[in-house]
Scaffold this active site. Structure first.
Site, PDB file in Angstrom:
ATOM      1  N   CYS A  37      13.267  43.776   0.628  1.00  0.00           N
ATOM      2  CA  CYS A  37      13.377  44.049   2.303  1.00  0.00           C
ATOM      3  C   CYS A  37      14.480  43.763   3.189  1.00  0.00           C
ATOM      4  O   CYS A  37      15.413  43.734   2.462  1.00  0.00           O
ATOM      5  CB  CYS A  37      12.314  45.368   2.413  1.00  0.00           C
ATOM      6  SG  CYS A  37      12.665  46.639   4.080  1.00  0.00           S
ATOM      7  N   HIS A  59       9.479  48.380  -1.121  1.00  0.00           N
ATOM      8  CA  HIS A  59       8.183  46.788  -1.120  1.00  0.00           C
ATOM      9  C   HIS A  59       7.935  47.330  -2.531  1.00  0.00           C
ATOM     10  O   HIS A  59       6.647  48.239  -2.384  1.00  0.00           O
ATOM     11  CB  HIS A  59       8.098  48.013   0.363  1.00  0.00           C
ATOM     12  CG  HIS A  59       8.857  47.634   1.111  1.00  0.00           C
ATOM     13  ND1 HIS A  59       7.874  45.845   1.580  1.00  0.00           N
ATOM     14  CD2 HIS A  59       9.060  48.315   2.618  1.00  0.00           C
ATOM     15  CE1 HIS A  59       9.054  46.290   3.117  1.00  0.00           C
ATOM     16  NE2 HIS A  59       9.801  47.236   3.414  1.00  0.00           N
ATOM     17  N   GLU A 103       5.088  45.666  -2.659  1.00  0.00           N
ATOM     18  CA  GLU A 103       4.004  45.265  -2.108  1.00  0.00           C
ATOM     19  C   GLU A 103       2.736  46.288  -1.720  1.00  0.00           C
ATOM     20  O   GLU A 103       1.813  46.251  -2.329  1.00  0.00           O
ATOM     21  CB  GLU A 103       4.059  44.304  -1.298  1.00  0.00           C
ATOM     22  CG  GLU A 103       3.742  44.544   0.067  1.00  0.00           C
ATOM     23  CD  GLU A 103       5.665  44.899   0.021  1.00  0.00           C
ATOM     24  OE1 GLU A 103       6.072  44.709  -0.723  1.00  0.00           O
ATOM     25  OE2 GLU A 103       5.944  45.526   1.096  1.00  0.00           O
TER      26      GLU A 103
END
Ligand code: MN
Length: 237
Positions: free
Chosen positions: A105, A209, A211
Site C-alpha cells: 500500500c 493489503h 496481510e
C-alpha cells in the site's frame, strides 16, 4: 529464521501509533521473525542493518509530495514527512545491499518514489473513471479485481492470471514507472496495483493489503511465503 524489519511510526509516549500487528503476524506465519523498526535517527541503526535480512514497508499515511517534486493538491491527506525520509533512506540501503524488499500500500508508493517515480495525490480527483479504491467492505474482502501481467515475478509467485484484492488507498503511482520497474498487476480502471524490479533479487510492491487477507486467502499467504523465502536465502549465506 530470517529477520524481517517492518517499519512503523516513531515511539511516542510509550506507544507506537498504528503498530503493524497484522503484517508481523503474516510474516511470522510464513516462517520469518518480524521486528519493528520505528522512525529514528539512521545513525543508530547502522550496526543493526547487517542482521536484518529483509525489509517490509507497510501501509500508513500519504507521502509528502515534496518527495516527488509536487506541491500539495486539495485531495492530499495527512502526511508523515519524517517517516517518509526514514523509509526512503532504508530503501536506499536495502536496495544497494540486494536484500529483499516488500512494499504494501503506502509501501508501494514509497518504493516508486524511492526510484524517482511520482504519485496521484488523490485518485478520485485526478483520474477519470476510477473505481472505488477505499472499500467499506470488511478488511479481508477482495473488493475489486486485478489482472496480473504474465511473465512477472508476481504472476509466477501467485500462479494465477487474475485475483480479487482488498483496497484501502486513495493515492496511486503515476505512469510511466521509472525503469527498470515493471507493472505486475492492474485494476480494471488501469490503476497500477503491483510492480517489481526484475533486476533486483526481490523488490516487489502491491497496492492491496495481503496481510489482512492472509488468514482466508491462499494467494496472500503465497506472497508472504515467497518474500520470507527470499529473505531466508540471504540468512543462509
Ligand atoms: Mn485498489
Amino acid at each position: 529464521m530470517p529477520i524481517i524489519a517492518i517499519t512503523c511510526e516513531r515511539f511516542e509516549e510509550g506507544r507506537v501509533e498504528g503498530a503493524p500487528v497484522a503484517y508481523a503476524a503474516a510474516v511470522a506465519a510464513a516462517g520469518g521473525t518480524p521486528v519493528l523498526l520505528p522512525v529514528q535517527d539512521m545513525e543508530r541503526l547502522h550496526p543493526l542493518i547487517e542482521h536484518i535480512h529483509g525489509l517490509l514497508l507497510p501501509g500508513g499515511y500519504d507521502l509528502d509530495p515534496l518527495f516527488f517534486g509536487q506541491e500539495p493538491r486539495p485531495g492530499l491527506g495527512r502526511v508523515t514527512p519524517e517517516r517518509d525520509a526514514f523509509e526512503l533512506a532504508l530503501v536506499q540501503i536495502f536496495t544497494s545491499l540486494g536484500r529483499p524488499i516488500l512494499g504494501i500500500c503506502r509501501g508501494l508508493q514509497l518504493l516508486a518514489v524511492a526510484r524517482g517515480g511520482s504519485l496521484h495525490q488523490d485518485i478520485a480527483s485526478e483520474r477519470r473513471g476510477a473505481l472505488k479504491h477505499r472499500q467499506e467492505a470488511p478488511r479481508w474482502w477482495g473488493s475489486h479485481g486485478v489482472r496480473l501481467v504474465p511473465g512477472t515475478r508476481l504472476a509466477a509467485i501467485l500462479g494465477v492470471e487474475a485475483l480479487r484484492v482488498n483496497s484501502f488507498h486513495h493515492q496511486a503511482v503515476e505512469e510511466p514507472l521509472p525503469a527498470p520497474l515493471v507493472v505486475g498487476a492492474r485494476a480494471p480502471d488501469g490503476v497500477v496495483e503491483a510492480f517489481e524490479d526484475p533486476s533486483h533479487p526481490f523488490f516487489l510492491a502491491v497496492q492491496w493489503h495481503p496481510e489482512e487477507m492472509a488468514e482466508r486467502d491462499p494467494w496472500s499467504r503465497r506472497l508472504f511465503e515467497a518474500f520470507v523465502a527470499a529473505c531466508d536465502a540471504i540468512c543462509q549465506r
